[in-house]
Design a protein around this motif. Structure first.
Motif, PDB file in Angstrom:
ATOM      1  N   THR A  17     -66.820 -33.101 -39.575  1.00  0.00           N
ATOM      2  CA  THR A  17     -65.758 -33.168 -39.291  1.00  0.00           C
ATOM      3  C   THR A  17     -64.879 -32.476 -38.410  1.00  0.00           C
ATOM      4  O   THR A  17     -65.522 -31.316 -38.189  1.00  0.00           O
ATOM      5  CB  THR A  17     -64.695 -32.938 -40.727  1.00  0.00           C
ATOM      6  OG1 THR A  17     -65.304 -33.646 -41.847  1.00  0.00           O
ATOM      7  CG2 THR A  17     -63.224 -33.172 -40.594  1.00  0.00           C
ATOM      8  N   VAL A  18     -64.154 -32.938 -37.473  1.00  0.00           N
ATOM      9  CA  VAL A  18     -63.565 -32.551 -36.477  1.00  0.00           C
ATOM     10  C   VAL A  18     -62.080 -32.055 -36.734  1.00  0.00           C
ATOM     11  O   VAL A  18     -61.319 -32.755 -37.101  1.00  0.00           O
ATOM     12  CB  VAL A  18     -63.598 -33.222 -35.290  1.00  0.00           C
ATOM     13  CG1 VAL A  18     -62.943 -32.463 -33.920  1.00  0.00           C
ATOM     14  CG2 VAL A  18     -64.971 -33.514 -34.688  1.00  0.00           C
ATOM     15  N   TYR A  19     -61.496 -30.857 -36.385  1.00  0.00           N
ATOM     16  CA  TYR A  19     -60.442 -30.623 -36.868  1.00  0.00           C
ATOM     17  C   TYR A  19     -59.531 -29.869 -35.557  1.00  0.00           C
ATOM     18  O   TYR A  19     -60.179 -29.036 -34.896  1.00  0.00           O
ATOM     19  CB  TYR A  19     -60.091 -29.228 -38.139  1.00  0.00           C
ATOM     20  CG  TYR A  19     -60.698 -29.520 -39.367  1.00  0.00           C
ATOM     21  CD1 TYR A  19     -59.931 -30.206 -40.374  1.00  0.00           C
ATOM     22  CD2 TYR A  19     -62.166 -29.499 -39.692  1.00  0.00           C
ATOM     23  CE1 TYR A  19     -60.239 -30.557 -41.463  1.00  0.00           C
ATOM     24  CE2 TYR A  19     -62.566 -29.842 -40.836  1.00  0.00           C
ATOM     25  CZ  TYR A  19     -61.593 -30.370 -41.812  1.00  0.00           C
ATOM     26  OH  TYR A  19     -61.895 -30.768 -43.122  1.00  0.00           O
ATOM     27  N   ASP A  20     -58.100 -30.083 -35.633  1.00  0.00           N
ATOM     28  CA  ASP A  20     -57.170 -29.654 -34.745  1.00  0.00           C
ATOM     29  C   ASP A  20     -56.459 -28.842 -35.419  1.00  0.00           C
ATOM     30  O   ASP A  20     -55.462 -29.158 -36.048  1.00  0.00           O
ATOM     31  CB  ASP A  20     -56.499 -30.553 -33.836  1.00  0.00           C
ATOM     32  CG  ASP A  20     -55.771 -30.087 -32.818  1.00  0.00           C
ATOM     33  OD1 ASP A  20     -55.809 -28.832 -32.602  1.00  0.00           O
ATOM     34  OD2 ASP A  20     -54.667 -30.906 -32.435  1.00  0.00           O
ATOM     35  N   ALA A  21     -56.630 -27.209 -35.336  1.00  0.00           N
ATOM     36  CA  ALA A  21     -55.966 -26.563 -36.131  1.00  0.00           C
ATOM     37  C   ALA A  21     -56.184 -27.050 -37.564  1.00  0.00           C
ATOM     38  O   ALA A  21     -57.550 -26.698 -38.212  1.00  0.00           O
ATOM     39  CB  ALA A  21     -54.318 -26.497 -36.075  1.00  0.00           C
TER      40      ALA A  21
END
Length: 51
Positions: A17-21
């Motif tokens: 999973t890739v998170y931005d903030a």
């Protein structure tokens, strides 16, 4: 939209999973069960005036 942003990547047993903030950008199933040992960025961000 997400170019040149720092993101967080979380490796779970079955997903990446890739998170931005705190906002998830993308979740994909893992294709391999081997451990991730190292990562290396392919491009460096530079600014004018820095060597």
């Amino acid at each position: 939209m997400h170019g040149r942003k720092l993101v967080t990547v979380v490796l779970d047993e079955h997903t990446v999973t890739v998170y931005d903030a705190d906002t998830p950008i993308k979740a994909v199933p893992r294709r391999s069960t081997t451990d991730l040992n190292r990562t290396k960025a392919k491009h460096q961000i530079t600014t004018k005036g820095q060597p």
